[in-house]
Design an enzyme around this catalytic site. Structure first.
Site, short mmCIF file in Angstrom:
data_model
loop_
_atom_site.label_atom_id
_atom_site.label_comp_id
_atom_site.label_asym_id
_atom_site.label_seq_id
_atom_site.Cartn_x
_atom_site.Cartn_y
_atom_site.Cartn_z
N LYS A 1 23.77 -6.25 -13.58
CA LYS A 1 22.84 -5.16 -14.00
C LYS A 1 23.07 -3.94 -13.44
CE LYS A 1 17.74 -5.97 -14.55
NZ LYS A 1 16.48 -6.70 -13.82
O1 G3P Z 1 13.09 -6.58 -15.43
C1 G3P Z 1 12.62 -5.45 -14.77
C2 G3P Z 1 11.24 -5.69 -14.14
O2 G3P Z 1 11.18 -6.63 -13.25
C3 G3P Z 1 10.41 -4.50 -13.74
O3 G3P Z 1 8.95 -5.00 -13.88
O4 G3P Z 1 6.65 -5.19 -13.08
O5 G3P Z 1 8.25 -3.87 -11.81
O6 G3P Z 1 7.58 -2.84 -13.82
P1 G3P Z 1 7.94 -4.11 -12.96
#
Ligand code: G3P
Length: 226
Positions: free
Chosen positions: A84
């Site tokens: 990633k």
């Molecule tokens: O896969 C990306 C994700 O983990 C981000 O999520 O909830 O931190 O915006 P969030």
């Protein structure tokens, strides 16, 4: 239509893997931090659970820094590793080299615009990760971005780059992501659990169970073949 779990907590994954519905796992530095384990230890434990597509994020300001981490991860975890990288100039340079020179699957993350998704696809990304929830948090419709990227990829016949809808907050985000063209949705375990739920299912199961208890026992002769 694939389901990934967005977590680095091993019990979160092990508790759900036996549903047979989990196709992969995505992690990021924040999720690894919250897991309390080292990244390598975490990835190995996820692989031991039978998951063979794990997004492992590299960090750094330069293509060289990211590539050296990516190659080390790829050497150690083989085809289970999806590397990633952030959607930055250096991240996309790393993506191009990893995908075309090394045949490594790359997930380009932190995508907030169709322009970024176009560049990531051009750089050979296997996955682009638009962040639906973080766009919504900023009063921009995250699902509109999924739809826009899907339309562009269809018109341009982009087939090798898949849309991985990320930053998911609720079941509605999941449904709309698939509806508007996401190939994969990565979701927190809690959201995955909530996908099963419907009040009418619970009511229906209760009624069926009650009536089943009231079915009269059959006499042995009733069970004999005619
Ligand atoms: O896969 C990306 C994700 O983990 C981000 O999520 O909830 O931190 O915006 P969030």
């Amino acid at each position: 239509m694939k389901i990934f779990l967005d977590t680095a907590i091993i019990t979160d994954i092990s508790d759900r893997v036996d549903t047979g519905l989990i196709d992969g796992v995505t992690t990021n530095p924040t999720l690894i931090f919250k897991s309390g384990r080292s990244p390598e230890q975490t990835y190995q434990k996820i692989i031991d659970l039978g998951i063979s597509d794990i997004s492992m994020e590299v960090v750094g300001q330069t293509k060289g820094t990211m590539i050296s981490q990516a190659l080390a991860l790829s050497d150690r975890f083989g085809d289970d590793a999806t590397i990633k990288v952030p959607c930055t100039v250096e991240g996309l340079k790393a993506c191009q080299e990893l995908s075309s020179n090394h045949g490594i699957r790359v997930n380009v993350t932190l995508i907030f615009s169709a322009a970024q998704a176009i560049l990531a696809a051009k750089a050979g990304a296997s996955y682009v990760s638009p962040f639906v929830g973080r766009l919504n948090d900023n009063s921009i419709c995250g699902i509109s971005l999924i739809r826009e990227i899907n339309e562009i990829f269809k018109v341009q016949e982009v087939r090798t780059t898949k849309i991985l809808s990320a930053s998911i907050r609720n079941v509605r985000d999941v449904i709309q992501s698939y509806h508007f063209g996401a190939d994969i949705v990565t979701m927190p375990p809690k959201v995955f659990d909530e996908m099963y739920g419907h009040v009418l299912t619970d009511v229906g199961v209760g009624i069926f169970e009650k009536h089943w208890q009231e079915v009269p026992d059959l006499a042995p002769c009733d069970l004999d073949p005619v």
